[in-house]
Design a protein around this motif. Structure first.
Motif, mmCIF file in Angstrom:
data_model
loop_
_atom_site.group_PDB
_atom_site.id
_atom_site.type_symbol
_atom_site.label_atom_id
_atom_site.label_comp_id
_atom_site.label_asym_id
_atom_site.label_seq_id
_atom_site.Cartn_x
_atom_site.Cartn_y
_atom_site.Cartn_z
ATOM 1 N N SER A 214 56.381 18.594 39.033
ATOM 2 C CA SER A 214 56.234 17.795 39.413
ATOM 3 C C SER A 214 56.336 16.122 39.021
ATOM 4 C CB SER A 214 55.011 17.813 39.521
ATOM 5 O OG SER A 214 53.949 18.683 38.565
ATOM 6 N N LEU A 215 56.294 14.975 39.494
ATOM 7 C CA LEU A 215 55.874 13.686 39.556
ATOM 8 C C LEU A 215 54.815 13.656 39.922
ATOM 9 C CD1 LEU A 215 57.259 11.486 37.704
ATOM 10 C CD2 LEU A 215 57.999 10.922 39.727
ATOM 11 N N ALA A 216 53.430 12.603 39.094
ATOM 12 C CA ALA A 216 52.555 11.972 39.942
ATOM 13 C C ALA A 216 52.831 10.123 38.496
ATOM 14 C CB ALA A 216 51.143 12.339 39.319
ATOM 15 N N THR A 217 52.577 9.569 39.543
ATOM 16 C CA THR A 217 51.901 7.908 39.556
ATOM 17 C C THR A 217 50.400 7.617 39.732
ATOM 18 O OG1 THR A 217 53.035 6.862 41.289
ATOM 19 C CG2 THR A 217 54.722 7.261 39.151
ATOM 20 N N GLY A 218 49.783 6.833 38.395
ATOM 21 C CA GLY A 218 48.636 5.807 39.410
ATOM 22 C C GLY A 218 47.953 5.550 38.146
ATOM 23 N N ASP A 219 46.925 4.891 38.295
ATOM 24 C CA ASP A 219 46.935 3.723 37.498
ATOM 25 C C ASP A 219 45.116 3.789 36.650
ATOM 26 O OD1 ASP A 219 45.176 1.191 39.687
ATOM 27 O OD2 ASP A 219 46.254 2.940 40.781
ATOM 28 N N GLY A 220 44.143 4.531 37.594
ATOM 29 C CA GLY A 220 42.799 4.544 37.415
ATOM 30 C C GLY A 220 42.149 6.084 36.817
ATOM 31 N N ALA A 221 40.678 5.825 36.941
ATOM 32 C CA ALA A 221 40.216 7.501 36.151
ATOM 33 C C ALA A 221 40.557 7.479 37.538
ATOM 34 C CB ALA A 221 39.136 6.465 36.027
ATOM 35 N N GLU A 228 47.205 14.522 34.923
ATOM 36 C CA GLU A 228 47.243 15.835 33.501
ATOM 37 C C GLU A 228 47.661 16.755 34.585
ATOM 38 O OE1 GLU A 228 43.355 14.648 31.275
ATOM 39 O OE2 GLU A 228 42.734 15.750 33.636
ATOM 40 N N ALA A 229 47.921 17.263 35.773
ATOM 41 C CA ALA A 229 48.053 18.655 36.085
ATOM 42 C C ALA A 229 49.444 18.371 36.732
ATOM 43 C CB ALA A 229 47.524 18.961 38.073
ATOM 44 N N ALA A 230 50.127 16.876 36.926
ATOM 45 C CA ALA A 230 51.878 17.476 36.166
ATOM 46 C C ALA A 230 52.053 17.768 35.265
ATOM 47 C CB ALA A 230 51.795 15.449 37.096
ATOM 48 N N THR A 231 53.662 18.047 35.734
ATOM 49 C CA THR A 231 54.618 18.135 34.635
ATOM 50 C C THR A 231 54.762 16.675 33.974
ATOM 51 O OG1 THR A 231 55.874 19.340 36.323
ATOM 52 C CG2 THR A 231 56.829 18.801 34.627
ATOM 53 N N TYR A 232 55.274 15.372 34.827
ATOM 54 C CA TYR A 232 55.042 14.351 34.234
ATOM 55 C C TYR A 232 54.135 13.434 35.005
ATOM 56 C CZ TYR A 232 60.247 15.919 33.281
ATOM 57 O OH TYR A 232 60.977 17.179 32.550
ATOM 58 N N GLY A 233 53.161 12.795 34.124
ATOM 59 C CA GLY A 233 52.376 11.628 34.590
ATOM 60 C C GLY A 233 52.364 10.486 34.158
ATOM 61 N N LEU A 234 53.068 9.703 35.259
ATOM 62 C CA LEU A 234 53.422 8.044 34.402
ATOM 63 C C LEU A 234 51.889 7.761 35.186
ATOM 64 C CD1 LEU A 234 56.913 7.974 35.085
ATOM 65 C CD2 LEU A 234 55.549 8.186 32.675
ATOM 66 N N ALA A 244 45.773 7.634 28.443
ATOM 67 C CA ALA A 244 45.273 8.203 27.669
ATOM 68 C C ALA A 244 45.920 9.697 28.391
ATOM 69 C CB ALA A 244 44.076 8.011 27.043
ATOM 70 N N ALA A 245 45.084 9.492 28.854
ATOM 71 C CA ALA A 245 45.213 11.059 29.472
ATOM 72 C C ALA A 245 47.301 11.308 29.713
ATOM 73 C CB ALA A 245 44.413 11.519 31.159
ATOM 74 N N ALA A 246 48.053 10.465 30.226
ATOM 75 C CA ALA A 246 49.133 11.219 31.026
ATOM 76 C C ALA A 246 49.983 11.070 30.207
ATOM 77 C CB ALA A 246 49.605 8.977 31.869
ATOM 78 N N ASN A 247 50.684 11.626 29.874
ATOM 79 C CA ASN A 247 52.319 11.660 29.105
ATOM 80 C C ASN A 247 53.205 10.974 29.578
ATOM 81 O OD1 ASN A 247 53.362 12.718 30.748
ATOM 82 N ND2 ASN A 247 53.724 14.836 30.910
ATOM 83 N N GLY A 248 52.649 9.691 29.909
ATOM 84 C CA GLY A 248 53.655 8.944 30.255
ATOM 85 C C GLY A 248 53.425 7.575 30.977
ATOM 86 N N ALA A 249 53.811 6.278 30.906
ATOM 87 C CA ALA A 249 53.610 5.045 30.859
ATOM 88 C C ALA A 249 54.642 3.978 31.932
ATOM 89 C CB ALA A 249 52.367 4.693 29.595
ATOM 90 N N ILE A 250 54.523 3.136 32.119
ATOM 91 C CA ILE A 250 55.096 1.968 32.259
ATOM 92 C C ILE A 250 54.458 1.158 31.968
ATOM 93 C CG2 ILE A 250 55.773 0.737 34.462
ATOM 94 C CD1 ILE A 250 57.672 3.304 33.226
ATOM 95 N N ASP A 251 54.169 0.373 31.451
ATOM 96 C CA ASP A 251 53.561 -1.116 31.039
ATOM 97 C C ASP A 251 54.105 -2.103 30.755
ATOM 98 O OD1 ASP A 251 51.718 0.983 30.418
ATOM 99 O OD2 ASP A 251 51.982 0.657 27.431
ATOM 100 N N ARG A 252 55.744 -2.409 31.206
ATOM 101 C CA ARG A 252 56.683 -3.707 30.615
ATOM 102 C C ARG A 252 57.145 -3.189 31.932
ATOM 103 N NH1 ARG A 252 60.589 -4.369 25.795
ATOM 104 N NH2 ARG A 252 61.700 -6.279 26.690
ATOM 105 N N GLY A 253 58.029 -2.080 32.878
ATOM 106 C CA GLY A 253 59.104 -2.417 33.742
ATOM 107 C C GLY A 253 58.087 -2.398 35.196
ATOM 108 N N ASP A 254 59.190 -2.376 36.035
ATOM 109 C CA ASP A 254 58.854 -1.870 37.494
ATOM 110 C C ASP A 254 58.764 -0.620 37.663
ATOM 111 O OD1 ASP A 254 61.856 -1.198 38.571
ATOM 112 O OD2 ASP A 254 61.487 -3.280 39.285
ATOM 113 N N LEU A 255 58.857 -0.104 39.073
ATOM 114 C CA LEU A 255 58.450 0.878 39.554
ATOM 115 C C LEU A 255 60.602 1.848 39.254
ATOM 116 C CD1 LEU A 255 56.331 1.118 41.960
ATOM 117 C CD2 LEU A 255 56.107 2.580 40.060
#
Length: 272
Positions: A214-221, A228-234, A244-255
């Motif tokens: 599973s993959l999840a994307t989000g930005d807020g609390a 946290e529940a997703a295999t990949y939380g971005l 801090a709660a996710a195991n990945g982040a997009i801080d530079r590029g687009d989706l």
């Protein structure tokens, strides 16, 4: 720098996506420590940490406001009622995790009571823009067999047309109460909060099979339990607690950076 911190590096090579992505393999190491080092060296950057080889997801669940679209719908709708500063301040505190989401949502919706239904249509037409890369991300994941869900603490009146435009197959959202063409200041049905977002991800994952990635994307609390529940939380340009709660982040590029991190070559992206 990793070696200097006692973290052995087994592999460092470009990812198969053909994008500007480097795959690092470490035989051992605390993920939080590794991430802190990578942030110190490369931030802002797009990254994904995993304790197993990256696999294509069979399920994608995403937040909407400030993730799939470049706005907070309730703030923009409040602008038509002349209440944007007051409501936006509550929205920001809720996203930072400083306020209970359900209470904050109820208070903001109550302030919109009496606003005409035409304001929703105008807001959609004038204020709601898709995030760069959103449509390509959804279409490409679907082309690779992924089931897609838009789940939001926002409203069906916005989420349904957004989901149709982007290609999401299921929508879970709140619904604004309407009476004689005006907002009642209340909601119809239960509240879609952080717990619901997590539950949707878990239920869809179980439906698709216990081994579904599973993959999840989000930005807020409000997205934290889902991330946290997703295999990949971005976390997408996220608030500090969500990042801090996710195991990945997009801080530079687009989706489309999500596709690069998953190792999907650009030639396999669905650009139409």
């Amino acid at each position: 720098m990793l070696a200097g911190e006692g973290l052995a590096l087994a592999l460092a090579e470009p990812l198969t996506s053909g994008e500007d992505v480097i795959e690092l393999q470490l035989p051992a190491g605390d993920p939080a420590r590794v991430r802190a080092i990578l942030d110190a060296c490369f931030a802002p950057a797009d990254l994904l940490l995993s304790d197993a080889p990256i696999a294509l997801p069979g399920l994608f669940v995403s937040d909407m406001d400030s993730t799939m679209i470049a706005a907070e719908c309730i703030d923009e709708l409040a602008d038509f009622a002349g209440l944007k500063p007051q409501i936006a301040a509550i929205t920001e505190r809720a996203m930072q995790g400083e306020l209970d989401f359900a209470q904050a949502l109820t208070e903001r919706v109550a302030l919109l009571g009496g606003l005409g239904q035409d304001a929703i249509a105008q807001c959609l037409a004038e204020r709601i823009e898709m995030m760069p890369g959103a449509r390509v991300l959804v279409a490409t994941l679907k082309a690779h067999g992924c089931f897609t869900v838009l789940v939001t603490g926002g409203f069906h009146q916005f989420a349904d047309p957004v989901a149709e435009h982007l290609g999401f197959e299921r929508v879970v959202a709140n619904r604004l109460g309407m009476h004689e063409g005006r907002l009642t200041g209340g909601l119809v049905g239960g509240i879609t909060d952080s717990g619901v977002k997590r539950q949707v991800l878990l239920e869809e994952g179980a439906r698709l099979g216990a081994d579904t990635v599973s993959l999840a994307t989000g930005d807020g609390a409000n997205d934290i339990p889902m991330l946290e529940a997703a295999t990949y939380g971005l976390a997408y340009y996220a608030k500090p607690k969500a990042r801090a709660a996710a195991n990945g982040a997009i801080d530079r590029g687009d989706l489309t950076s999500v596709l690069a991190l998953l190792g999907i070559p650009r030639r396999d992206w669905v650009l139409g």
